[in-house]
Design a protein around this motif. Sequence first.
Motif, PDB file in Angstrom:
ATOM      1  N   PRO A 174       0.858  -1.259   0.011  1.00 66.34           N
ATOM      2  CA  PRO A 174      -0.047  -0.104   0.017  1.00 66.34           C
ATOM      3  C   PRO A 174       0.753   1.363  -0.006  1.00 66.34           C
ATOM      4  O   PRO A 174       2.006   1.242   0.262  1.00 66.34           O
ATOM      5  N   ALA A 175       0.474   2.297  -0.230  1.00 68.08           N
ATOM      6  CA  ALA A 175       0.832   3.671  -0.468  1.00 68.08           C
ATOM      7  C   ALA A 175       1.733   3.994   0.907  1.00 68.08           C
ATOM      8  O   ALA A 175       2.706   4.514   0.939  1.00 68.08           O
ATOM      9  N   GLU A 176       0.991   3.776   1.918  1.00 68.62           N
ATOM     10  CA  GLU A 176       1.411   4.083   3.198  1.00 68.62           C
ATOM     11  C   GLU A 176       2.974   3.320   3.849  1.00 68.62           C
ATOM     12  O   GLU A 176       3.939   3.942   4.236  1.00 68.62           O
ATOM     13  N   SER A 177       2.894   2.107   3.432  1.00 68.51           N
ATOM     14  CA  SER A 177       4.094   1.087   3.569  1.00 68.51           C
ATOM     15  C   SER A 177       5.094   1.848   2.673  1.00 68.51           C
ATOM     16  O   SER A 177       6.340   1.632   2.886  1.00 68.51           O
ATOM     17  N   THR A 178       4.886   2.079   1.200  1.00 68.86           N
ATOM     18  CA  THR A 178       5.861   2.563   0.364  1.00 68.86           C
ATOM     19  C   THR A 178       6.584   3.668   1.047  1.00 68.86           C
ATOM     20  O   THR A 178       7.935   3.858   1.096  1.00 68.86           O
ATOM     21  N   VAL A 179       5.774   4.696   1.734  1.00 72.23           N
ATOM     22  CA  VAL A 179       6.177   5.939   2.256  1.00 72.23           C
ATOM     23  C   VAL A 179       7.000   5.400   3.441  1.00 72.23           C
ATOM     24  O   VAL A 179       7.894   6.062   3.518  1.00 72.23           O
ATOM     25  N   GLU A 180       6.497   4.863   4.311  1.00 76.56           N
ATOM     26  CA  GLU A 180       7.142   4.360   5.320  1.00 76.56           C
ATOM     27  C   GLU A 180       8.500   3.736   5.224  1.00 76.56           C
ATOM     28  O   GLU A 180       9.527   3.845   5.827  1.00 76.56           O
TER      29      GLU A 180
ATOM     30  N   SER B 192       9.313   8.194   0.630  1.00 71.30           N
ATOM     31  CA  SER B 192       8.595   8.860  -0.460  1.00 71.30           C
ATOM     32  C   SER B 192       7.872   8.113  -1.196  1.00 71.30           C
ATOM     33  O   SER B 192       7.979   6.749  -1.330  1.00 71.30           O
ATOM     34  N   LEU B 193       6.682   8.489  -1.729  1.00 72.86           N
ATOM     35  CA  LEU B 193       5.864   7.688  -2.639  1.00 72.86           C
ATOM     36  C   LEU B 193       6.493   6.989  -3.973  1.00 72.86           C
ATOM     37  O   LEU B 193       6.614   6.181  -4.344  1.00 72.86           O
TER      38      LEU B 193
END
Length: 104
Positions: A56-62, A66-67
Amino acid sequence: LPESWAFARELLEFTGYSVLDHHVLLSLTTALYGLMFIVALDGPRSRLLRELFRFPAESTVELFGSLQPGFLETCFWRLRMPVFLLLRAAVTDWWTSDPNPVPQ
């Protein structure tokens, strides 16, 4: 194996000598790593890998901070294949050579 399982013995011999042969396994692992090298051209942020692992986008940013990858990060990931090929060419004197040639 019991004598009634003669077919199993033949199947095991065939599997051992053809499917599990050293050269077959080496070719398969080389092909798999080579395919992964091409599929993951943009490194761990490649779209195919993200969709494969369903990040998910949140995991990628974490995970990455950055996205989307930055310009330099993308350039370095894409330049690694030509750099590796040039290094290999330089080490092998610009051609694949047999380390133990047969004397003639």
